[in-house]
Design an enzyme around this catalytic site. Structure first.
Site, PDB file in Angstrom:
ATOM      1  N   GLU A  80       0.847  -1.196   0.000  1.00  0.00           N
ATOM      2  CA  GLU A  80       0.000   0.000   0.000  1.00  0.00           C
ATOM      3  C   GLU A  80       0.875   1.235   0.000  1.00  0.00           C
ATOM      4  O   GLU A  80       0.442   2.300  -0.428  1.00  0.00           O
ATOM      5  CB  GLU A  80      -0.901  -0.020   1.251  1.00  0.00           C
ATOM      6  CG  GLU A  80      -1.954   1.089   1.309  1.00  0.00           C
ATOM      7  CD  GLU A  80      -1.452   2.410   1.903  1.00  0.00           C
ATOM      8  OE1 GLU A  80      -2.198   3.380   1.845  1.00  0.00           O
ATOM      9  OE2 GLU A  80      -0.316   2.469   2.433  1.00  0.00           O
ATOM     10  N   CYS A 112      -4.526  -3.454   1.995  1.00  0.00           N
ATOM     11  CA  CYS A 112      -3.830  -4.561   2.664  1.00  0.00           C
ATOM     12  C   CYS A 112      -4.026  -5.896   1.956  1.00  0.00           C
ATOM     13  O   CYS A 112      -3.442  -6.903   2.356  1.00  0.00           O
ATOM     14  CB  CYS A 112      -4.316  -4.698   4.102  1.00  0.00           C
ATOM     15  SG  CYS A 112      -4.262  -3.169   5.014  1.00  0.00           S
ATOM     16  N   HIS A 234      -5.958 -11.107   8.541  1.00  0.00           N
ATOM     17  CA  HIS A 234      -5.319  -9.793   8.476  1.00  0.00           C
ATOM     18  C   HIS A 234      -5.577  -9.102   9.820  1.00  0.00           C
ATOM     19  O   HIS A 234      -6.694  -9.144  10.340  1.00  0.00           O
ATOM     20  CB  HIS A 234      -5.934  -8.989   7.328  1.00  0.00           C
ATOM     21  CG  HIS A 234      -5.565  -7.541   7.347  1.00  0.00           C
ATOM     22  ND1 HIS A 234      -4.256  -7.113   7.441  1.00  0.00           N
ATOM     23  CD2 HIS A 234      -6.320  -6.407   7.304  1.00  0.00           C
ATOM     24  CE1 HIS A 234      -4.231  -5.800   7.445  1.00  0.00           C
ATOM     25  NE2 HIS A 234      -5.467  -5.335   7.370  1.00  0.00           N
TER      26      HIS A 234
END
Ligand code: CAA
Length: 390
Positions: A80, A112, A234
């Site tokens: 990112e 992400c 995540h």
């Protein structure tokens, strides 16, 4: 060929660390809000001569040192926090590692989520050409404005993943659950070096993406919930994974025990958010620290704001314990140099990418460093060994 999947993983992080206890004291916040409320203890901060390229190259170097370059014809770099709007960060890594010329390199972006996209592309390449191996690098510096609710959820780190046929660690199964919804929960316009985020919206968007990806995985013939031994998510902050997983158990009618997720949080609680690398750092923790995964199925969930989610499953190889490097990440984390809040904020203020010519001070002890900008172009180099430094 016996399947395709993850042959090895290596992790890198920033040179410095900020303890959230120190930030809590400065901001007059109860430290339990950070340790319990968001589930984070510290975050990594890059030195002035570190960025996604130096961290990504450090992680990738470990894999190349262990496995060589044979069969590597593709390098996929997910981030990112790219350092150039045009040149792929992986091209710098290609040069630093001295990889062969006969290699394709590209950068991937979707907040992400990019690391999962890169792994999926890698699996496809290896399925078509099983003699090839793909080097995936996911690296990010998570930067939010200071004095915002998101400040304690910053971080920095990289994961390098070698995808191959007949992998040593995890065979990835073919079914995948995917989910996309156009949501403005987190974004970073081209003129900003810090992300804009609607924190509350990002929580509901993440949870919706997880449940949506689960439903799609089921439609694609994925396994039953009870046939997945462990989940790794995540982790923008570890409490997010707990919230999402609780919601999934309600959705499928399963009991929820948040301690089932704790091992996968071990490293991320210390690095902070590492965006594209976060899921893979969580997976590294699970493989390093859980001794009972042989033959077990894992669920791996990636989320990228904006938003895209994907849930895949993989089966851990019976002899994975012989291939893991337990202790390596722990020693990296322990070697970080602590910062005061003032020193961290000074580094934060100077952290934006620039095209102005500048020389960076020699700070990092990692294998590679960002030397500075000359003629508008970024320059990287191998770091001098400690005994060569004056
Ligand atoms: N003891 C224990 N818990 C406490 C506490 C205390 N003393 N004080 C507060 N808490 C709890 C609160 O009850 C709350 O818990 P719940 O969420 O379970 O209710 C929790 O701590 C957080 O408190 P607040 O909601 O008051 O915190 P906040 O508003 O200051 O900030 C946040 C929280 C909104 C998540 C903020 O950290 C943020 O904006 N973070 C960034 C957003 C983010 O990371 N989103 C994730 C997806 S985006 C992503 O990963 C990016 C990508 O795709 C690239």
């Amino acid at each position: 060929m016996t399947g395709v999947g993850i042959h090895d993983i290596a992790i890198a992080t920033g040179h410095h660390v900020l303890e959230l206890d120190d930030l809590a004291e400065r901001l007059g916040v109860d430290p339990a809000k950070y340790h319990v409320g968001i589930g984070q203890d510290a975050f990594s901060v890059p030195a002035p001569d570190e960025d996604i390229v130096t961290m990504g190259a450090a992680a990738a170097k470990e894999l190349i040192d262990r496995h060589g370059v044979d069969g590597i014809r593709t390098v996929l770099f997910a981030t990112e926090s790219g350092v150039d709007q045009s040149k792929a960060a992986g091209v710098y890594v290609h040069g630093l590692l001295g990889l062969p010329k006969a290699v394709r390199v590209v950068e991937l972006k979707q907040a992400c989520y990019g690391g999962m996209a890169a792994v999926q592309l890698a699996l496809g390449i290896v399925a078509r050409a099983p003699h090839e191996r793909v080097l995936v690098i996911a690296a990010d510096v998570a930067r939010y404005d200071v004095d915002t609710p998101a400040e304690p959820t910053q971080g920095a780190g990289a994961a390098a993943i070698l995808v191959s046929a007949d992998p040593d660690l995890i065979e990835i199964e073919p079914a995948a659950g995917v989910y996309t919804a156009d949501v403005d929960d987190f974004w970073r316009p081209n003129d900003r070096s810090t992300a804009l985020v609607d924190g509350r919206l990002s929580v509901s968007a993440y949870v919706n993406a997880f449940v949506g990806a689960w439903d799609d995985l089921a439609e694609q013939g994925g396994p039953a919930y009870d046939d997945i031994a462990r989940f790794v998510h995540h982790q923008p902050f570890t409490k997010m994974a707990i919230k999402a997983h609780r919601k999934l158990t309600q959705h499928v009618g399963a009991p929820f025990d948040e301690s089932d997720l704790a091992i996968g949080f071990t490293y991320n609680r210390q690095t902070g958010n590492t965006y594209t690398a976060s899921l893979w750092i969580g997976l590294a923790a699970l493989l390093d620290l859980d001794d009972d995964l042989a033959g077990e199925r894992l669920g791996l969930f990636s989320y990228g704001s904006g938003s895209v989610g994907e849930l895949i499953t993989g089966v851990v190889r019976p002899d994975y314990r012989e291939h893991r490097r337990t202790g390596r990440v722990r020693s990296l984390l322990e070697a970080r140099v602590p910062l005061t809040v003032d020193a961290y904020r000074e580094l934060h203020a100077g952290g934006a990418a620039t095209s102005e010519d500048v020389e960076r001070p020699r700070v990092t002890t990692a294998p590679f460093r960002f030397a500075g900008v000359r003629g508008g172009a970024r320059h990287y180099e191998a770091s001098a060994q400690p005994d060569q430094q004056a």
